[in-house]
Enzyme design. Sequence first.
Site, PDB file in Angstrom:
ATOM      1  CB  CYS A   1      -8.904   2.057   0.643  1.00 39.82           C
ATOM      2  SG  CYS A   1     -10.101   0.988  -0.463  1.00 39.82           S
TER       3      CYS A   1
ATOM      4  CB  CYS B   1      -6.562  -5.795   0.331  1.00 41.05           C
ATOM      5  SG  CYS B   1      -6.014  -3.199  -0.279  1.00 41.05           S
TER       6      CYS B   1
ATOM      7  CB  CYS C   1      -2.846  10.805  -1.342  1.00 37.40           C
ATOM      8  SG  CYS C   1      -2.373  10.416  -3.539  1.00 37.40           S
TER       9      CYS C   1
ATOM     10  CB  CYS D   1      -3.768   8.897   1.637  1.00 31.61           C
ATOM     11  SG  CYS D   1      -2.924   6.257   1.702  1.00 31.61           S
TER      12      CYS D   1
ATOM     13  CD  GLU E   1      -1.166  -1.664   8.420  1.00 29.83           C
ATOM     14  OE1 GLU E   1      -1.335  -1.549   9.606  1.00 29.83           O
ATOM     15  OE2 GLU E   1      -1.646  -0.673   7.609  1.00 29.83           O
TER      16      GLU E   1
ATOM     17  CB  CYS F   1       3.337   6.071   0.497  1.00 34.04           C
ATOM     18  SG  CYS F   1       2.294   6.031  -1.688  1.00 34.04           S
TER      19      CYS F   1
HETATM   20  N1  SAH Z   1      -0.940   3.944  -4.950  1.00 28.96           N
HETATM   21  C1  SAH Z   1      -2.519   3.604  -5.313  1.00 28.96           C
HETATM   22  C2  SAH Z   1      -2.816   2.406  -4.438  1.00 28.96           C
HETATM   23  C3  SAH Z   1      -3.515   2.324  -3.211  1.00 28.96           C
HETATM   24  S1  SAH Z   1      -4.080   3.306  -2.520  1.00 28.96           S
HETATM   25  C4  SAH Z   1      -3.137   3.956  -5.401  1.00 28.96           C
HETATM   26  O1  SAH Z   1      -2.712   5.342  -5.806  1.00 28.96           O
HETATM   27  O2  SAH Z   1      -4.245   3.917  -6.741  1.00 28.96           O
HETATM   28  C5  SAH Z   1      -5.647   2.741  -2.669  1.00 28.96           C
HETATM   29  C6  SAH Z   1      -6.982   3.329  -2.938  1.00 28.96           C
HETATM   30  O3  SAH Z   1      -7.579   3.894  -2.770  1.00 28.96           O
HETATM   31  C7  SAH Z   1      -6.877   4.646  -3.772  1.00 28.96           C
HETATM   32  O4  SAH Z   1      -8.073   4.417  -5.123  1.00 28.96           O
HETATM   33  C8  SAH Z   1      -7.015   5.724  -3.277  1.00 28.96           C
HETATM   34  O5  SAH Z   1      -6.694   7.041  -3.656  1.00 28.96           O
HETATM   35  C9  SAH Z   1      -8.237   5.159  -1.705  1.00 28.96           C
HETATM   36  N2  SAH Z   1      -8.048   5.917  -0.240  1.00 28.96           N
HETATM   37  C10 SAH Z   1      -6.516   6.383  -0.259  1.00 28.96           C
HETATM   38  N3  SAH Z   1      -6.884   6.290   1.093  1.00 28.96           N
HETATM   39  C11 SAH Z   1      -8.851   6.841   1.241  1.00 28.96           C
HETATM   40  C12 SAH Z   1      -9.244   6.935   2.062  1.00 28.96           C
HETATM   41  N4  SAH Z   1      -8.811   7.370   2.850  1.00 28.96           N
HETATM   42  N5  SAH Z   1     -11.054   6.683   2.364  1.00 28.96           N
HETATM   43  C13 SAH Z   1     -10.693   6.310   1.366  1.00 28.96           C
HETATM   44  N6  SAH Z   1     -10.287   5.688  -0.246  1.00 28.96           N
HETATM   45  C14 SAH Z   1      -8.832   5.851   0.010  1.00 28.96           C
END
Ligand code: SAH
Length: 367
Positions: free
Chosen positions: A338, A106, A117, A120, A93, A113
Amino acid sequence: MNAKTNIRALSLEQLSSRLTALGEPAFRARQLHEWMWQKGVHDFGQMTNLPVALRQKLSEHFDMQTGRIAREQHSRDGTIKNAVALHDGNVVESVLIPTETRITACVSSQVGCSLDCSFCATARLARVRNLTADEIYDQVTTIRQQAKTHFDRPLTHIVFMGMGEPLLNYPQVMSAIDRITAADGLAMAPWRITLSTAGIPKMIRKLADEQKRIRLAVSLHSAIPEKRTQLMSVNAACPLPELQSALQYWYRQTGSKVTFEYVVWAGVNDTQEDIKALLKFTARIPSKVNLIEYNAIDGGPYQQAGVEAVEAYRNRLLDAGVAVSVRRSRGNDIDAACGQLAGDYQDRQAEPSISNDIMYIPNDRTH
Ligand code: SAH
């Protein structure tokens, strides 16, 4: 059976020597290069200044492995989410995020991935494969075109905040960035590109040494070791002190401040102790903090903390002289925000008939 080379995986030099080997003059390489990277043409048949016989020869030896937009969703706030079906049927996406002053793309760097986390949505998918540089580049050119079509404005920024961990697909991400910033590519200024990472110290140092002049964002979410490991298991292998020293190195090498991305969750990291740890961590790194809104994912245990908790963070950071912004989420009515990118687009072997299907999400849609 398919022994064709992905022509866009070749550098200009490699392309020249392949063409010479096919008995073609070297200047054809430059023409081809321009079609592919500046004009964004993905069909040899449309390269009208090449002789027909050459176009034919090219399609016998090479292909472009281009994806297509399998679904395009428009949010009521203007955000556009694309489900990109790659040549092998995988789906990633990309998101266009419009604000008054910017249009940001974006983009994803991996299918799925490799990190997990806990907050996420993308983490629920296994990492399937890295994207190639051209697959990353195509996400950008698609959004650039959408910016023109839907907003009549240029694309101004790119963030690597889609699916995947960009520093774990380093060579392809770098080569996409080179292509995006090259004078004979999209000629975008590198400082308009932000790479967001979960924090891989070794790769941050490598990136610092490259002097690409892009910006760096780090997903922090907690500066307390055990807590951060619970949220982001990568913290076990890449602990905070190592991250901190890599980020100090980054600043020494580039002079560019780091942005920390930080979500405040109720009952998770909303105490004074959490704020204190963050202040201590950031005090040693020239940085700013972006307090981002949590986008709930289905069935996840986390909840965005209330306004007061976020304000407490903001005020303490400001008092300590740390720049801070509070970011409102965009596109969450279409799961484009995000951490919501999880490829809910189900039909992975989709038929071409639904290509370019535009789906407008009605204003009254609620989750
Ligand atoms: N792997 C990279 C980029 C992808 S995530 C990273 O970790 O930075 C992009 C951003 O979205 C990161 O800051 C991540 O912590 C945040 N993120 C992930 N899940 C989220 C959610 N459910 N709500 C808000 N931000 C989130």
